[in-house]
Design a protein around this motif. Structure first.
Motif, PDB file in Angstrom:
ATOM      1  N   GLU A  46       4.587 -10.779  10.815  1.00  0.00           N
ATOM      2  CA  GLU A  46       5.847 -10.226  10.324  1.00  0.00           C
ATOM      3  C   GLU A  46       6.624 -11.254   9.508  1.00  0.00           C
ATOM      4  N   PHE A  47       6.628 -12.487   9.967  1.00  0.00           N
ATOM      5  CA  PHE A  47       7.331 -13.544   9.237  1.00  0.00           C
ATOM      6  C   PHE A  47       6.726 -13.727   7.851  1.00  0.00           C
ATOM      7  N   TYR A  48       5.394 -13.841   7.801  1.00  0.00           N
ATOM      8  CA  TYR A  48       4.726 -14.047   6.523  1.00  0.00           C
ATOM      9  C   TYR A  48       4.822 -12.804   5.639  1.00  0.00           C
ATOM     10  N   GLY A  49       4.728 -11.620   6.239  1.00  0.00           N
ATOM     11  CA  GLY A  49       4.866 -10.383   5.466  1.00  0.00           C
ATOM     12  C   GLY A  49       6.241 -10.238   4.852  1.00  0.00           C
ATOM     13  N   ASN A  50       7.270 -10.589   5.611  1.00  0.00           N
ATOM     14  CA  ASN A  50       8.627 -10.543   5.064  1.00  0.00           C
ATOM     15  C   ASN A  50       8.833 -11.590   3.985  1.00  0.00           C
ATOM     16  N   TYR A  51       8.215 -12.744   4.156  1.00  0.00           N
ATOM     17  CA  TYR A  51       8.308 -13.781   3.126  1.00  0.00           C
ATOM     18  C   TYR A  51       7.637 -13.317   1.834  1.00  0.00           C
ATOM     19  N   LEU A  52       6.461 -12.708   1.962  1.00  0.00           N
ATOM     20  CA  LEU A  52       5.783 -12.196   0.770  1.00  0.00           C
ATOM     21  C   LEU A  52       6.602 -11.117   0.081  1.00  0.00           C
ATOM     22  N   SER A  53       7.186 -10.231   0.869  1.00  0.00           N
ATOM     23  CA  SER A  53       8.013  -9.176   0.300  1.00  0.00           C
ATOM     24  C   SER A  53       9.237  -9.750  -0.401  1.00  0.00           C
ATOM     25  N   TYR A  54       9.856 -10.731   0.212  1.00  0.00           N
ATOM     26  CA  TYR A  54      11.033 -11.360  -0.381  1.00  0.00           C
ATOM     27  C   TYR A  54      10.673 -12.089  -1.668  1.00  0.00           C
ATOM     28  N   SER A  55       9.464 -12.638  -1.722  1.00  0.00           N
ATOM     29  CA  SER A  55       9.012 -13.347  -2.918  1.00  0.00           C
ATOM     30  C   SER A  55       8.541 -12.409  -4.019  1.00  0.00           C
ATOM     31  N   GLY A  56       8.462 -11.119  -3.717  1.00  0.00           N
ATOM     32  CA  GLY A  56       8.018 -10.149  -4.709  1.00  0.00           C
ATOM     33  C   GLY A  56       6.512 -10.025  -4.802  1.00  0.00           C
ATOM     34  N   LYS A  57       5.808 -10.506  -3.774  1.00  0.00           N
ATOM     35  CA  LYS A  57       4.349 -10.442  -3.775  1.00  0.00           C
ATOM     36  C   LYS A  57       3.886  -9.268  -2.909  1.00  0.00           C
ATOM     37  N   ASN A  58       2.653  -8.889  -3.094  1.00  0.00           N
ATOM     38  CA  ASN A  58       2.078  -7.766  -2.369  1.00  0.00           C
ATOM     39  C   ASN A  58       1.679  -8.200  -0.957  1.00  0.00           C
ATOM     40  N   ASN A  59       2.128  -7.444   0.045  1.00  0.00           N
ATOM     41  CA  ASN A  59       1.777  -7.750   1.428  1.00  0.00           C
ATOM     42  C   ASN A  59       0.952  -6.635   2.066  1.00  0.00           C
ATOM     43  N   LEU A  60       0.375  -5.788   1.265  1.00  0.00           N
ATOM     44  CA  LEU A  60      -0.364  -4.629   1.761  1.00  0.00           C
ATOM     45  C   LEU A  60      -1.609  -5.028   2.543  1.00  0.00           C
ATOM     46  N   ILE A  61      -2.347  -5.999   2.058  1.00  0.00           N
ATOM     47  CA  ILE A  61      -3.577  -6.423   2.737  1.00  0.00           C
ATOM     48  C   ILE A  61      -3.243  -7.030   4.098  1.00  0.00           C
ATOM     49  N   LEU A  62      -2.170  -7.797   4.172  1.00  0.00           N
ATOM     50  CA  LEU A  62      -1.756  -8.406   5.435  1.00  0.00           C
ATOM     51  C   LEU A  62      -1.430  -7.341   6.470  1.00  0.00           C
ATOM     52  N   TYR A  63      -0.603  -6.377   6.101  1.00  0.00           N
ATOM     53  CA  TYR A  63      -0.190  -5.362   7.074  1.00  0.00           C
ATOM     54  C   TYR A  63      -1.324  -4.402   7.417  1.00  0.00           C
ATOM     55  N   ASN A  64      -2.175  -4.084   6.467  1.00  0.00           N
ATOM     56  CA  ASN A  64      -3.321  -3.220   6.775  1.00  0.00           C
ATOM     57  C   ASN A  64      -4.282  -3.914   7.743  1.00  0.00           C
ATOM     58  N   SER A  65      -4.530  -5.186   7.540  1.00  0.00           N
ATOM     59  CA  SER A  65      -5.413  -5.933   8.435  1.00  0.00           C
ATOM     60  C   SER A  65      -4.807  -6.058   9.824  1.00  0.00           C
ATOM     61  N   PHE A  66      -3.537  -6.360   9.885  1.00  0.00           N
ATOM     62  CA  PHE A  66      -2.916  -6.546  11.186  1.00  0.00           C
ATOM     63  C   PHE A  66      -2.745  -5.233  11.936  1.00  0.00           C
ATOM     64  N   THR A  67      -2.606  -4.133  11.226  1.00  0.00           N
ATOM     65  CA  THR A  67      -2.512  -2.835  11.888  1.00  0.00           C
ATOM     66  C   THR A  67      -3.803  -2.507  12.630  1.00  0.00           C
ATOM     67  N   VAL A  68      -4.936  -2.867  12.063  1.00  0.00           N
ATOM     68  CA  VAL A  68      -6.218  -2.671  12.741  1.00  0.00           C
ATOM     69  C   VAL A  68      -6.271  -3.509  14.020  1.00  0.00           C
ATOM     70  N   ILE A  69      -5.817  -4.754  13.938  1.00  0.00           N
ATOM     71  CA  ILE A  69      -5.802  -5.635  15.108  1.00  0.00           C
ATOM     72  C   ILE A  69      -4.856  -5.086  16.176  1.00  0.00           C
ATOM     73  N   GLU A  70      -3.679  -4.629  15.768  1.00  0.00           N
ATOM     74  CA  GLU A  70      -2.730  -4.059  16.719  1.00  0.00           C
ATOM     75  C   GLU A  70      -3.300  -2.829  17.414  1.00  0.00           C
ATOM     76  N   PHE A  71      -3.915  -1.969  16.644  1.00  0.00           N
ATOM     77  CA  PHE A  71      -4.481  -0.738  17.212  1.00  0.00           C
ATOM     78  C   PHE A  71      -5.553  -1.066  18.236  1.00  0.00           C
ATOM     79  N   CYS A  72      -6.411  -2.018  17.924  1.00  0.00           N
ATOM     80  CA  CYS A  72      -7.468  -2.416  18.873  1.00  0.00           C
ATOM     81  C   CYS A  72      -6.876  -3.069  20.125  1.00  0.00           C
ATOM     82  N   PHE A  73      -5.816  -3.831  19.964  1.00  0.00           N
ATOM     83  CA  PHE A  73      -5.202  -4.480  21.122  1.00  0.00           C
ATOM     84  C   PHE A  73      -4.566  -3.454  22.055  1.00  0.00           C
ATOM     85  N   TYR A  74      -3.819  -2.519  21.469  1.00  0.00           N
ATOM     86  CA  TYR A  74      -3.142  -1.524  22.315  1.00  0.00           C
ATOM     87  C   TYR A  74      -4.148  -0.588  22.938  1.00  0.00           C
TER      88      TYR A  74
END
Length: 74
Positions: A46-74
């Motif tokens: 979340e910290f890095y994703g917010n930093y990327l968003s604030y910098s105007g960079k794409n954070n889609l790959i980060l959140y898509n990858s982490f969503t898979v990890i979150e889903f598997c963990f839960y």
């Protein structure tokens, strides 16, 4: 404007509180031992994703990858 949203502070606080269970040697908390590393990974993503968003960079790959990890963990 700061790129840190208030929910990041709640994740960090939850991580710090979860360390109490992680460091306590008790056989009843075995299933909770995986939760502090997961909260740390959530905080960092979340910290890095917010930093990327604030910098105007794409954070889609980060959140898509982490969503898979979150889903598997839960």
């Amino acid at each position: 404007m700061s790129f840190l949203y208030p929910y990041i502070y709640f994740i960090a606080g939850s991580f710090i509180a979860s360390l109490l269970v992680y460091l306590k040697p008790n056989r009843y908390y075995r299933q909770l031992k995986a939760f502090p590393p997961f909260l740390l990974a959530t905080f960092l993503a979340e910290f890095y994703g917010n930093y990327l968003s604030y910098s105007g960079k794409n954070n889609l790959i980060l959140y898509n990858s982490f969503t898979v990890i979150e889903f598997c963990f839960y």
